[in-house]
Scaffold this motif. Structure first.
Motif, PDB file in Angstrom:
ATOM      1  N   UNK A  47       0.867  -1.183   0.000  1.00  0.00           N
ATOM      2  CA  UNK A  47       0.000   0.000   0.000  1.00  0.00           C
ATOM      3  C   UNK A  47       0.904   1.233   0.000  1.00  0.00           C
ATOM      4  N   UNK A  48       0.356   2.376  -0.276  1.00  0.00           N
ATOM      5  CA  UNK A  48       1.174   3.599  -0.306  1.00  0.00           C
ATOM      6  C   UNK A  48       1.794   3.885   1.065  1.00  0.00           C
ATOM      7  N   UNK A  49       1.055   3.618   2.136  1.00  0.00           N
ATOM      8  CA  UNK A  49       1.601   3.851   3.479  1.00  0.00           C
ATOM      9  C   UNK A  49       2.690   2.821   3.811  1.00  0.00           C
ATOM     10  N   UNK A  50       2.468   1.559   3.465  1.00  0.00           N
ATOM     11  CA  UNK A  50       3.492   0.538   3.683  1.00  0.00           C
ATOM     12  C   UNK A  50       4.766   0.881   2.911  1.00  0.00           C
ATOM     13  N   UNK A  51       4.607   1.295   1.662  1.00  0.00           N
ATOM     14  CA  UNK A  51       5.761   1.655   0.845  1.00  0.00           C
ATOM     15  C   UNK A  51       6.523   2.818   1.473  1.00  0.00           C
ATOM     16  N   UNK A  52       5.805   3.850   1.917  1.00  0.00           N
ATOM     17  CA  UNK A  52       6.447   5.024   2.519  1.00  0.00           C
ATOM     18  C   UNK A  52       7.265   4.641   3.738  1.00  0.00           C
ATOM     19  N   UNK A  53       6.731   3.774   4.587  1.00  0.00           N
ATOM     20  CA  UNK A  53       7.442   3.377   5.808  1.00  0.00           C
ATOM     21  C   UNK A  53       8.534   2.357   5.511  1.00  0.00           C
ATOM     22  N   UNK A  54       8.167   1.255   4.870  1.00  0.00           N
ATOM     23  CA  UNK A  54       9.112   0.153   4.669  1.00  0.00           C
ATOM     24  C   UNK A  54      10.238   0.469   3.688  1.00  0.00           C
ATOM     25  N   UNK A  55       9.943   1.204   2.620  1.00  0.00           N
ATOM     26  CA  UNK A  55      10.951   1.434   1.590  1.00  0.00           C
ATOM     27  C   UNK A  55      11.566   2.828   1.624  1.00  0.00           C
ATOM     28  N   UNK A  56      10.854   3.813   2.229  1.00  0.00           N
ATOM     29  CA  UNK A  56      11.347   5.197   2.265  1.00  0.00           C
ATOM     30  C   UNK A  56      11.600   5.698   3.688  1.00  0.00           C
ATOM     31  N   UNK A  57      11.473   4.802   4.676  1.00  0.00           N
ATOM     32  CA  UNK A  57      11.761   5.100   6.093  1.00  0.00           C
ATOM     33  C   UNK A  57      10.904   6.224   6.666  1.00  0.00           C
ATOM     34  N   UNK A  58       9.661   6.326   6.208  1.00  0.00           N
ATOM     35  CA  UNK A  58       8.728   7.290   6.797  1.00  0.00           C
ATOM     36  C   UNK A  58       8.278   6.771   8.167  1.00  0.00           C
ATOM     37  N   UNK A  59       7.547   7.592   8.889  1.00  0.00           N
ATOM     38  CA  UNK A  59       7.011   7.205  10.193  1.00  0.00           C
ATOM     39  C   UNK A  59       5.507   7.417  10.177  1.00  0.00           C
ATOM     40  N   UNK A  60       4.770   6.392  10.603  1.00  0.00           N
ATOM     41  CA  UNK A  60       3.318   6.540  10.649  1.00  0.00           C
ATOM     42  C   UNK A  60       2.923   7.456  11.810  1.00  0.00           C
ATOM     43  N   UNK A  61       1.748   8.016  11.742  1.00  0.00           N
ATOM     44  CA  UNK A  61       1.227   8.871  12.795  1.00  0.00           C
ATOM     45  C   UNK A  61       1.018   8.034  14.056  1.00  0.00           C
ATOM     46  N   UNK A  62       1.458   8.538  15.216  1.00  0.00           N
ATOM     47  CA  UNK A  62       1.285   7.757  16.447  1.00  0.00           C
ATOM     48  C   UNK A  62      -0.195   7.506  16.758  1.00  0.00           C
ATOM     49  N   UNK A  63      -0.443   6.397  17.435  1.00  0.00           N
ATOM     50  CA  UNK A  63      -1.774   5.977  17.893  1.00  0.00           C
ATOM     51  C   UNK A  63      -2.731   5.647  16.751  1.00  0.00           C
ATOM     52  N   UNK A  64      -2.221   5.375  15.549  1.00  0.00           N
ATOM     53  CA  UNK A  64      -3.098   5.035  14.428  1.00  0.00           C
ATOM     54  C   UNK A  64      -3.043   3.552  14.065  1.00  0.00           C
ATOM     55  N   UNK A  65      -2.085   2.825  14.576  1.00  0.00           N
ATOM     56  CA  UNK A  65      -1.917   1.425  14.190  1.00  0.00           C
ATOM     57  C   UNK A  65      -2.915   0.519  14.907  1.00  0.00           C
ATOM     58  N   UNK A  66      -3.538  -0.347  14.125  1.00  0.00           N
ATOM     59  CA  UNK A  66      -4.428  -1.369  14.693  1.00  0.00           C
ATOM     60  C   UNK A  66      -3.654  -2.348  15.569  1.00  0.00           C
ATOM     61  N   UNK A  67      -2.358  -2.459  15.348  1.00  0.00           N
ATOM     62  CA  UNK A  67      -1.539  -3.416  16.102  1.00  0.00           C
ATOM     63  C   UNK A  67      -1.137  -2.902  17.488  1.00  0.00           C
ATOM     64  N   UNK A  68      -1.403  -1.647  17.757  1.00  0.00           N
ATOM     65  CA  UNK A  68      -1.009  -1.051  19.030  1.00  0.00           C
ATOM     66  C   UNK A  68      -1.626  -1.781  20.221  1.00  0.00           C
ATOM     67  N   UNK A  69      -2.868  -2.201  20.087  1.00  0.00           N
ATOM     68  CA  UNK A  69      -3.599  -2.816  21.215  1.00  0.00           C
ATOM     69  C   UNK A  69      -3.566  -4.343  21.202  1.00  0.00           C
ATOM     70  N   UNK A  70      -2.925  -4.961  20.228  1.00  0.00           N
ATOM     71  CA  UNK A  70      -2.893  -6.427  20.148  1.00  0.00           C
ATOM     72  C   UNK A  70      -2.179  -6.997  21.363  1.00  0.00           C
ATOM     73  N   UNK A  71      -2.886  -7.923  22.049  1.00  0.00           N
ATOM     74  CA  UNK A  71      -2.307  -8.574  23.229  1.00  0.00           C
ATOM     75  C   UNK A  71      -2.385 -10.096  23.145  1.00  0.00           C
ATOM     76  N   UNK A  72      -3.142 -10.599  22.176  1.00  0.00           N
ATOM     77  CA  UNK A  72      -3.288 -12.048  22.081  1.00  0.00           C
ATOM     78  C   UNK A  72      -1.977 -12.683  21.611  1.00  0.00           C
ATOM     79  N   UNK A  73      -1.725 -13.920  22.031  1.00  0.00           N
ATOM     80  CA  UNK A  73      -0.483 -14.592  21.634  1.00  0.00           C
ATOM     81  C   UNK A  73      -0.377 -14.719  20.122  1.00  0.00           C
ATOM     82  N   UNK A  74       0.819 -14.453  19.631  1.00  0.00           N
ATOM     83  CA  UNK A  74       1.055 -14.566  18.206  1.00  0.00           C
ATOM     84  C   UNK A  74       2.373 -13.956  17.801  1.00  0.00           C
ATOM     85  N   UNK A  75       2.536 -13.764  16.501  1.00  0.00           N
ATOM     86  CA  UNK A  75       3.786 -13.283  15.927  1.00  0.00           C
ATOM     87  C   UNK A  75       3.517 -12.108  15.007  1.00  0.00           C
TER      88      UNK A  75
END
Length: 163
Positions: A47-75
């Motif tokens: 996605x455009x946001x993934x590309x910006x972060x992963x390939x261009x070293x951008x930083x996402x806006x804080x508190x916007x990630x769905x993964x922030x609250x993940x607590x269930x066991x996993x990887x």
């Protein structure tokens, strides 16, 4: 006398930071990774946001990630190549607005440095594709590693543990 000393120290600090900002010290861009693609291929797959972060070293806006609250066991895996990066058991709430971990899965990440903010920071990359994930700081939980891997949620996907 104190003002002269303080001004001298401040000037020395500013000059040294400015000098470091001119150096290219990002090991992530020069290392050969198992998964390599052209910029066009990455743009097509991410996605455009993934590309910006992963390939261009951008930083996402804080508190916007769905993964922030993940607590269930996993990887947590790299959003670009699926490489395993972090386990939920090593995740903690740092209060910074980004998913934070006190350690990575062995061999999951590679380290480099950047000076984009005029001082050197320890940068974290996916060890398999070189995608920029975030940075490591020395203000993590003292009872474990003392490290805080501050990771952009958009750079990862979450795979729940199978029961």
């Amino acid at each position: 006398m104190k003002k002269i000393l303080l001004c001298t120290l401040l000037a020395t600090f500013l000059i040294s930071c400015n000098g470091n900002a001119q150096k290219k010290s990002d090991e992530g861009s020069s290392k050969n990774y198992e998964v390599t693609k052209s910029e066009a291929e990455w743009k097509e797959e991410l996605t455009s946001q993934e590309f910006a972060v992963l390939r261009k070293a951008a930083t996402e806006t804080p508190y916007t990630s769905e993964l922030l609250k993940v607590k269930e066991p996993g990887t947590f895996v790299c959003a670009a190549c699926g490489n395993e990066l972090y386990k939920t058991k090593n995740k903690f709430d740092s209060g910074t607005g980004w998913p934070s971990f006190d350690r990575a899965i062995d061999g999951g990440v590679a380290y480099g440095s950047d000076t984009k903010l005029s001082y050197q920071r320890d940068e974290v990359h996916c060890a398999r594709c070189g995608g920029h994930l975030g940075h490591v700081f020395n203000d993590g939980p003292r009872e474990t590693t003392g490290k805080r891997h501050c990771i952009n949620g958009v750079a990862m996907d979450f795979k729940p543990e199978k029961e």
